[in-house]
Scaffold this motif. Structure first.
Motif: not given
Length: 330
Positions: A214-227, A229-230, A270-274
């Motif tokens: 029936r389908g789904a709302a979906i989101a994914m994030a990739r987090l880079d701790a050293e850089a 960035r998300i 692409e977003i900054e990850w403080p």
């Protein structure tokens, strides 16, 4: 938790989970004591009490988590209440202090007049000295609840950690009940299998994998701790938030439903990850607009943060999921 028989029911459920997951007798005994203490505290002291029992994988290990939440009266002085011998109900007063010693991880948040949240976590895997084996890199907490009256949740979530990077996914199957759960399970399967790199390409991949559901709302994030960035992408009404003492940024997904209708060329942000910021992903069982008016929570266990959001902002009529992730302390 107004019926005393529910304490025994919770204790039996926790014992069954521990047995199925291979916890040893000592760990199972500690777990049973804490379930009993939490349940009795809700009966004796609290209004609107609720005890959640869940298990999740952490790396190649397993942990059982207990979360107690209530609507009051709250604890005016937590440090005093943690001391052995302190009691406001004429009991032996061993509860909170004993629970902290028995659990591998323990955290508590309370405000007088509003209520109390307590987290107790037990790890199955032990290190060479017999202590809990925790993993470095990222700290993750999550709550996933079924809609009222349902036995399964139509939401799903998963986290994959590889060194200094982590990928987190939340799926919200349309509606609720078994058919919604089947759609969320299809999204989880797509996430856990070999897949194209990138959050945007994963959403397109999941769209194909969910056809026939029936389908789904979906989101994914990739987090880079050293850089710091998300990279984030999604479709439908799963929302992301980046929260810190100075940052509160909402990450929005595009219109569409994975498996049903999706615009081609999914856009990735692409977003900054403080350094001290939390990333939260949550389904629409949680209110979309809310403010975290407890800045001290940002430093607490991510599972307690997820519980706070559910506690204060859950709509109460749909499946609800909150996932919280931060860089772990070294």
């Amino acid at each position: 938790m107004g019926d005393p028989s529910r304490v025994g029911e919770a204790r039996r459920l926790a014992a069954d989970v521990a047995a199925r997951l291979g916890f040893d007798a000592i760990q199972s005994g500690r777990l049973a004591v804490v379930v009993n203490e939490l349940g009795n505290n809700l009966l004796r002291h609290a209004v609107g009490g609720r005890l959640l029992i869940g298990a999740r994988t952490i790396g190649d290990g397993v942990a059982i988590e207990l979360i107690s939440m209530d609507q009051g009266p709250g604890i005016a002085d937590i440090q005093t209440s943690m001391r052995d011998g302190h009691s406001t109900a004429g009991s032996a007063g061993q509860g909170l202090g004993a629970m902290q010693r028995m659990a591998d991880d323990f955290d508590i948040h309370s405000r007088a007049g509003e209520g109390t949240l307590i987290l107790a976590r037990f790890y199955r895997e032990r290190d060479s000295r017999g202590g809990a084996r925790r993993l470095p890199g990222f700290a993750v907490g999550a709550i996933c609840l079924a809609a009222p009256g349902e036995r399964v949740s139509g939401d799903g979530w998963s986290v994959s950690i590889n060194g200094g990077t982590a990928e987190v996914m939340v799926a919200d199957g349309l509606g609720h009940g078994p058919d919604a759960a089947a759609a969320a399970d299809a999204a989880l399967h797509a996430f856990d299998q070999p897949r194209p790199p990138g959050a945007d390409r994963f959403i397109e991949h999941a769209h194909k994998a969910l056809r026939g559901t029936r389908g789904a709302a979906i989101a994914m994030a990739r987090l880079d701790a050293e850089a710091g960035r998300i990279r984030f992408a999604g479709a439908g009404n799963v929302i992301g938030r980046i929260l810190s003492g100075v940052t509160d940024r909402t990450l929005l997904t595009q219109n569409g439903t994975a498996g049903v209708q999706l615009r081609t060329n999914v856009q990735e942000q692409e977003i900054e990850w403080p350094a001290h910021a939390l990333l939260l992903l949550f389904s629409d069982g949680v209110q979309s607009r809310w403010q975290l008016d407890e800045p001290s929570l940002l430093q607490r266990d991510p599972a307690l943060v997820a519980a706070f959001v559910i506690w204060k902002f859950c709509r109460g009529r749909d499946d609800a999921t909150v996932v919280v992730i931060r860089r772990a302390e070294t």
